[in-house]
Motif scaffolding. Structure first.
Motif, PDB file in Angstrom:
ATOM      1  N   SER A   4       0.827  -1.200   0.000  1.00  0.00           N
ATOM      2  CA  SER A   4       0.000   0.000   0.000  1.00  0.00           C
ATOM      3  C   SER A   4       0.871   1.263   0.000  1.00  0.00           C
ATOM      4  O   SER A   4       0.517   2.266  -0.623  1.00  0.00           O
ATOM      5  N   PHE A   5       2.025   1.234   0.703  1.00  0.00           N
ATOM      6  CA  PHE A   5       2.932   2.389   0.674  1.00  0.00           C
ATOM      7  C   PHE A   5       3.490   2.621  -0.721  1.00  0.00           C
ATOM      8  O   PHE A   5       3.562   3.751  -1.198  1.00  0.00           O
ATOM      9  N   GLN A  11       1.005   6.516  -6.985  1.00  0.00           N
ATOM     10  CA  GLN A  11      -0.124   7.394  -7.274  1.00  0.00           C
ATOM     11  C   GLN A  11       0.253   8.858  -7.059  1.00  0.00           C
ATOM     12  O   GLN A  11      -0.140   9.737  -7.836  1.00  0.00           O
ATOM     13  N   ARG A  12       1.020   9.151  -6.000  1.00  0.00           N
ATOM     14  CA  ARG A  12       1.455  10.519  -5.732  1.00  0.00           C
ATOM     15  C   ARG A  12       2.339  11.037  -6.862  1.00  0.00           C
ATOM     16  O   ARG A  12       2.185  12.176  -7.312  1.00  0.00           O
ATOM     17  N   ASP A  13       3.248  10.189  -7.372  1.00  0.00           N
ATOM     18  CA  ASP A  13       4.099  10.588  -8.493  1.00  0.00           C
ATOM     19  C   ASP A  13       3.268  10.846  -9.746  1.00  0.00           C
ATOM     20  O   ASP A  13       3.521  11.803 -10.483  1.00  0.00           O
ATOM     21  N   GLN A  14       2.277   9.977  -9.979  1.00  0.00           N
ATOM     22  CA  GLN A  14       1.435  10.155 -11.158  1.00  0.00           C
ATOM     23  C   GLN A  14       0.610  11.435 -11.050  1.00  0.00           C
ATOM     24  O   GLN A  14       0.468  12.188 -12.035  1.00  0.00           O
ATOM     25  N   ILE A  15       0.078  11.718  -9.879  1.00  0.00           N
ATOM     26  CA  ILE A  15      -0.698  12.947  -9.680  1.00  0.00           C
ATOM     27  C   ILE A  15       0.185  14.167  -9.873  1.00  0.00           C
ATOM     28  O   ILE A  15      -0.215  15.148 -10.520  1.00  0.00           O
ATOM     29  N   GLN A  16       1.410  14.127  -9.354  1.00  0.00           N
ATOM     30  CA  GLN A  16       2.351  15.246  -9.525  1.00  0.00           C
ATOM     31  C   GLN A  16       2.652  15.460 -11.006  1.00  0.00           C
ATOM     32  O   GLN A  16       2.685  16.594 -11.488  1.00  0.00           O
TER      33      GLN A  16
END
Length: 103
Positions: A4-5, A11-16
């Motif tokens: 999950s981490f 996901q955080r990298d993709q959103i950025q």
């Protein structure tokens, strides 16, 4: 737990990454396109000359356009002050007849 981490990090990298792309698009849409001339291959020197001509043309257009609304009165200069004093003196010399009510 570790899975999950890693998923959250991906996901955080993709959103950025998507935010950066979106911001580039906003800048591209916000900039005003400037048509300098007809579509043709020209040298950089000719391009600079065309830009200078366009800037002069735009400056002339803005200069002649004027402002909207009411014109502001210019501040009084030394000559204007003497004229105002003379005008006030003339106005005070003129007698204004007083109207008396009829009885």
């Amino acid at each position: 737990m570790e899975m999950s981490f890693t998923e959250r990090a991906i996901q955080r990298d993709q959103i950025q990454f998507l935010k950066e792309i979106n911001n580039e698009g906003k800048v591209r849409r916000a900039t005003k396109s400037l048509v300098i001339g007809k579509a043709k291959v020209i040298s950089y020197k000719d391009l600079e000359e065309a830009r200078a001509k366009r800037a002069a043309k735009d400056a002339a257009k803005v200069k002649g356009k004027g402002t909207r609304g009411r014109k502001r009165k210019s501040p009084a200069t030394v000559n204007d002050e003497s004229e105002l004093i003379a005008k006030a003196a003339r106005a005070s010399e003129v007698s204004i007849p007083l109207l008396t009510p009829a009885i």
